[in-house]
Enzyme design. Structure first.
Site, PDB file in Angstrom:
ATOM      1  N   ASP A  25       0.881  -1.170   0.000  1.00  0.00           N
ATOM      2  CA  ASP A  25       0.000   0.000   0.000  1.00  0.00           C
ATOM      3  C   ASP A  25       0.924   1.225   0.000  1.00  0.00           C
ATOM      4  O   ASP A  25       2.101   1.143   0.387  1.00  0.00           O
ATOM      5  CB  ASP A  25      -0.939  -0.006   1.210  1.00  0.00           C
ATOM      6  CG  ASP A  25      -2.131   0.937   0.989  1.00  0.00           C
ATOM      7  OD1 ASP A  25      -2.067   1.777   0.056  1.00  0.00           O
ATOM      8  OD2 ASP A  25      -3.118   0.839   1.736  1.00  0.00           O
TER       9      ASP A  25
HETATM   10  C1  BGC Z   1      -4.950   3.442   0.129  1.00  0.00           C
HETATM   11  C2  BGC Z   1      -5.078   2.489  -1.041  1.00  0.00           C
HETATM   12  C3  BGC Z   1      -4.872   3.247  -2.324  1.00  0.00           C
HETATM   13  C4  BGC Z   1      -3.504   3.927  -2.280  1.00  0.00           C
HETATM   14  C5  BGC Z   1      -3.177   4.725  -3.530  1.00  0.00           C
HETATM   15  C6  BGC Z   1      -3.666   4.224   0.085  1.00  0.00           C
HETATM   16  O1  BGC Z   1      -3.632   5.191   1.067  1.00  0.00           O
HETATM   17  O2  BGC Z   1      -5.020   2.711   1.331  1.00  0.00           O
HETATM   18  O3  BGC Z   1      -6.330   1.889  -1.028  1.00  0.00           O
HETATM   19  O4  BGC Z   1      -4.985   2.383  -3.408  1.00  0.00           O
HETATM   20  O5  BGC Z   1      -3.485   4.815  -1.184  1.00  0.00           O
HETATM   21  O6  BGC Z   1      -3.964   5.864  -3.599  1.00  0.00           O
END
Ligand code: BGC
Length: 747
Positions: A226
Site C-alpha cells: 500500500d
Molecule cells: C490506500 C489504497 C490506495 C492507495 C493509492 C492508500 O492510502 O489505502 O487503497 O490504493 O493509497 O492511492
C-alpha cells in the site's frame, strides 16, 4: 513476450533495486534499453481515478459506478464481472494497466470509515464479488490489485495498529475472502496492507506473503505495498513483497543495495522480486491498443447496475409512488446527490444525475431542502417548509444520509446515527400523517430510530453517478428493487460484534469476538437487529419450494448438489436473491449457520425457475489451529432463505467420516469411538457384550450412549467390573490395530 531471464541477467544491481520501487506516484520504472515498459497504476475500484499528477491532483473524467457496499448488495456475479469489464475498458483507454482494487476486507464494525469500499461482513460473499470483478477486469488485460491484504478493518491508526487475532478467525473470516479471489480468479497483483497482525507488519510477513498467499493458495503475481507502507524494505523482499509504492525515495533503494553488498540480502531474493514485477509488466502489456469506449453507454450501465444495488428495507404499500402525481422530495441529497465516499477511491465524474432531475420523467416533484447535510441542529424554517411540502403534496420522500466526512478513508465513525437534525426532520415529516418514505445514502449501516413511523425505506448506499436515475426508476416502479443487505443493520452500536474492541487502544486492537462477525454474532447471541443480513424486499413476491439434496449422506471432501424452485407469485417482474446457508447441528464451537451459496433469479409474474447449486466440501469445514480445515462428522441442515432470518426451506445432510481418530488412548471418549465409522461396529459389539453396561429399562440405548459418550476410556476402570488395567490396555491396542487396518484413508 519478454525474455525475462535474459533481462534479469542483463540488469545491474542498481537497476534491480530501482525497479523494486515505483518511478513516481503511479508508475513503475521503465528499462527502455531492455524493452521493459513502465506500468501505470490508478485507483479504483468503482471508477477510474487516473491522476494527472501526485496524490492531490485532479483526475481524468471517468464513470463512477456504485461503490462496493452497494455492488455486493446485488449478490450478482455477472454484474460484478460486467463492472470489471467496463472499468477495464476505461483503464485501457486511459493507458492504465493496474487498477488498485477490489477491496475484500471484511466489515468487522459498521464504524470503519472505508466500509463503503468493502463488500460485506461475510467472507464468502466478499470473495465471490471480488473474484467476479477480478475476472472481468483482467479479461481486458488490466490487472487488479487485490487489497488490503490483510486484516485492514479500520482506519484509526491504520499504519501502525496491530490486530490481535486468532488463527481460526484469520482463516475463517479475514483471509477467506482473499483466498477465494486468489484461488478462483488468479489476480495478477495483491496489495499488502499498512497494519500489523499479531505484532508483525503484513508487508514484511513471510507467513502472509509467501507461506499462505503463494505456497498455500498458489498466488503467482506481484505483491505491491500500500502507498507508503514499506517500512521494512529488506525484510519485505525476503518475506515475498515485491514492489514498493509509491517511488521517489532513495532511502529504501539504498537499503537494498547496502544489504546486497553486506550479504544480508541474497541476490536471488532480489531477482525473484524483479522477475515478478517484470511478469506483471508482461501480463498487462500484451496488447498496447487503447480502445475508445462509449461514455454514454457506460453511464447507462452505471444506472442499470445501481438499480440492482439499492435495498428496499421496508415497504408498507407506500412504494412504488403513483406516476404523474405530486410528491414532496425533501432533503439535501435531492438536488446534490451523494454517490461516493471520500479518499483515494474518489472518482472525478461529470455525469451525475440527481433524483430531482430524474423524477420529472415520472411525476410532479416539489422540492424542499429540509436540512443541511451535516447540520447538527434543525433549522426551524427549513423544517416547517418541508412539513408544508409534505402536507400539500399528500406524500413525501425524504433523502437522508451521512455527510461526506463520515464515509471517508483515514477516519472511522464514532457512532451509527444519522446527524440529529436529519432524524428530527424525518420525525416531523412523518408526523404529518401522509405516506412517507425515506431514501438513504450512506456507506455503511445507520440506526433508524424513526423506523416505526415511516412507511418505506430504500437504502441506496453510495450508488455512483447514476444514483438519481436509479432512485427514480425504483421509487416510481419502472423496476422492482432486488438487492439484499450484504451487512447487518444493528439496532444499536452497543449490539455490534466489535463493540468495546473497536478501534482498540493505541496500536493494539483485540479481535475478541473471534469468528462471530456480522450475522454470525447476532445469531449466536440471539441479539435482535434492525434489518438482518440478506434482507431486501421487492414489489413482487416469491415462493420457494421443492428443495432436494442429491445425496442425504456425504463423505469428507464430497460436493453436495441441491435444487429448489423459486416462483414469482406477484404481479410485476422482479428478481429474487436466494441464499443457501449451512447450519451444523452441533453449534457449540461454530456459528449457527454460514452463507455458502447464493443465486439470483429474474422472473416474470407467474414464472418459476429451478435453481441448481453445488456446495463445495469447504462449506462444511471450520479451521482448527494446528490441524487445518476440519469437517466434523454429524448432521448439517442446508437452509435456503430469502434472508438470514427468513429461511424458507431446509433439509438435512449427514457428513460421514471414516478417518476421524488418529489413535486411541486412555482419554479417547466413547463418543469419539462411535463417531469413527471404521471402528464403530467393533465398539457397538463390545458395548453390547458388557453385562455391567446393560441398558436396562431406564434409558434407551441412544440416551445411554449420549450419557456415557463423553467418558474417557480410563473411566471404564471405575464403572465396569469387567475391566482390569491390562484388559483396557489390550482393548486400546486392538482399537489402534483396527484403525491402522481401516479401509478408508489414512488414520
Ligand atoms: C490506500 C489504497 C490506495 C492507495 C493509492 C492508500 O492510502 O489505502 O487503497 O490504493 O493509497 O492511492
Amino acid at each position: 513476450m519478454m525474455n525475462i531471464p535474459a533481462i534479469i541477467s542483463a540488469m545491474a544491481p542498481q537497476e534491480k533495486a530501482d525497479l523494486c520501487s515505483g518511478a513516481d506516484f503511479w508508475h513503475t520504472v521503465a528499462l527502455v534499453h531492455l524493452g521493459v515498459p513502465s506500468v501505470t497504476m490508478a485507483d479504483g475500484p468503482h471508477g477510474l481515478r487516473k491522476q494527472t499528477g501526485g496524490m492531490d491532483s485532479q483526475s481524468e473524467e471517468a464513470t463512477c459506478f456504485p461503490t462496493a457496499a452497494g455492488a455486493a448488495a446485488s449478490f450478482d456475479e455477472e454484474l460484478l464481472y460486467e463492472m470489471g469489464c467496463l472499468l477495464g475498458d476505461e483503464c485501457r483507454a486511459q493507458g492504465v494497466s493496474v487498477l488498485l482494487g477490489p477491496g475484500v476486507n471484511i466489515k468487522r464494525s459498521p464504524l470503519c470509515g472505508r466500509n463503503f469500499e468493502y463488500f460485506s461482513e461475510d467472507p464468502y460473499l466478499s470473495g465471490q464479488m471480488g473474484a467476479a470483478f477480478t475476472r472481468g477486469l483482467q479479461s481486458r488485460g488490466v490487472s487488479v490489485c487485490l487489497k488490503h491484504f490483510a486484516v485492514n478493518n479500520q482506519e484509526t491508526r491504520r499504519m501502525t495498529v496491530s490486530a490481535r487475532v486468532s488463527e481460526r478467525t484469520l482463516r475463517e473470516i479475514y483471509l477467506a475472502s482473499f483466498e477465494q479471489v486468489v484461488k478462483q480468479a488468479r489476480p495478477w497483483s495483491v496489495m499488502s496492507s499498512y497494519n500489523r497482525v499479531n505484532g508483525e507488519y503484513v508487508h514484511a510477513s513471510r507467513r502472509f506473503l509467501t507461506d499462505i498467499l503463494r505456497d498455500e493458495w498458489g498466488f503467482d503475481g506481484a505483491v505491491i505495498t500500500d502507498w507508503g507502507a514499506c517500512y521494512q524494505r529488506v525484510p519485505a523482499l525476503q518475506a515475498g513483497g515485491d514492489l514498493e509504492m509509491p517511488g521517489g525515495s532513495v532511502y529504501n533503494t539504498n537499503n537494498i543495495l547496502e544489504a546486497l553488498s553486506n550479504g544480508t540480502l541474497e541476490p536471488e531474493v532480489l531477482d525473484r522480486a524483479v522477475e515478478r514485477i517484470l511478469r506483471l509488466a508482461e501480463r498487462v502489456t500484451q496488447d498496447n491498443t487503447a480502445p475508445e469506449f462509449d461514455r454514454k453507454a457506460h453511464h447507462e450501465a452505471a444506472r442499470r447496475i445501481a438499480r440492482q444495488t439499492m435495498v428496499l428495507l421496508k415497504n408498507e404499500g407506500i412504494l412504488p409512488l403513483p406516476k404523474d402525481k405530486k410528491v414532496a422530495l425533501i432533503g439535501p441529497f435531492v438536488k446534490s446527490p451523494r454517490y461516493q465516499g471520500a479518499g483515494s477511491s474518489h472518482v472525478h465524474t461529470e455525469h451525475v444525475v440527481s433524483v430531482w432531475e430524474a423524477s420529472h420523467a415520472y411525476g410532479e416533484p416539489v422540492f424542499a431542502q429540509g436540512v443541511a447535510a451535516d447540520a447538527v441542529t434543525a433549522d426551524e424554517h427549513l423544517l416547517l417548509e418541508a412539513v408544508e411540502a409534505a402536507r400539500s403534496c399528500g406524500r413525501a420522500v425524504l433523502f437522508m444520509g451521512l455527510p461526506d466526512s463520515l464515509d471517508a478513508e483515514g477516519s472511522d465513525r464514532e457512532g451509527i446515527d444519522l446527524p440529529a437534525a436529519q432524524n428530527a426532520l424525518i420525525e416531523a415529516v412523518a408526523a404529518v400523517g401522509v405516506p412517507t418514505a425515506v431514501v438513504l445514502v450512506n456507506g455503511s449501516a445507520v440506526s433508524m430510530p424513526w423506523i416505526d413511523r415511516v412507511g418505506a425505506v430504500l437504502e441506496c448506499f453510495l450508488a455512483g453517478e447514476a444514483v438519481g436515475e436509479a432512485q427514480a426508476d425504483l421509487l416510481f416502479g419502472a423496476y422492482s428493487p432486488c438487492a439484499k443487505l450484504s451487512e447487518t443493520f444493528p439496532l444499536r452500536l452497543q449490539d455490534t460484534p466489535a463493540y468495546g474492541n473497536f478501534p482498540g487502544h493505541g496500536d493494539e486492537v483485540d479481535y475478541g469476538e473471534g469468528v462471530y462477525v456480522g450475522y454470525r454474532h447476532y445469531q449466536k447471541r440471539g441479539i435482535p437487529t434492525l434489518f438482518p443480513f440478506g434482507h431486501g424486499l421487492s414489489y413482487t413476491h416469491f415462493t420457494y419450494s421443492d428443495l432436494a439434496l442429491e445425496q442425504d449422506k456425504i463423505g469428507e471432501g464430497d460436493f453436495l448438489t441441491l435444487t429448489f424452485t423459486v416462483k414469482n407469485t406477484g404481479a410485476v417482474h422482479g428478481a429474487e436473491i436466494a441464499q443457501v446457508y449451512v447450519a451444523p447441528r452441533n453449534t457449540a464451537h461454530r456459528p449457527e449457520m454460514e452463507l455458502r451459496q447464493f443465486a439470483k433469479a429474474e422472473l416474470a409474474p407467474g414464472e418459476s425457475q429451478t435453481i441448481r447449486l453445488t456446495l463445495s466440501e469447504r462449506a462444511f469445514r471450520w479451521y482448527k489451529e494446528g490441524e487445518g480445515w476440519l469437517a466434523d462428522a454429524g448432521v448439517y441442515d442446508v437452509r435456503v432463505g430469502a434472508s438470514s432470518s427468513d429461511i424458507r426451506l431446509a433439509a438435512p445432510v449427514t457428513l460421514e467420516k471414516q478417518g476421524f481418530l488418529k489413535n486411541v488412548g486412555m482419554n479417547t471418549t466413547l463418543g469419539d469411538l462411535l463417531a469413527d465409522g471404521r471402528i464403530r461396529p467393533y465398539v457397538q459389539g463390545m458395548l453390547a457384550s458388557l453385562p455391567s453396561l446393560a441398558v436396562g429399562d431406564v434409558f434407551s440405548q441412544e440416551q445411554f450412549i449420549a450419557m456415557i459418550g463423553g467418558m474417557p476410556l480410563r473411566s471404564a476402570l471405575m464403572f465396569s467390573q469387567e475391566f482390569t488395567p491390562e484388559a483396557l490396555l489390550k482393548m486400546i491396542e486392538d482399537l489402534n490395530t483396527a484403525l491402522e487396518n481401516g479401509t478408508h484413508g489414512t488414520v
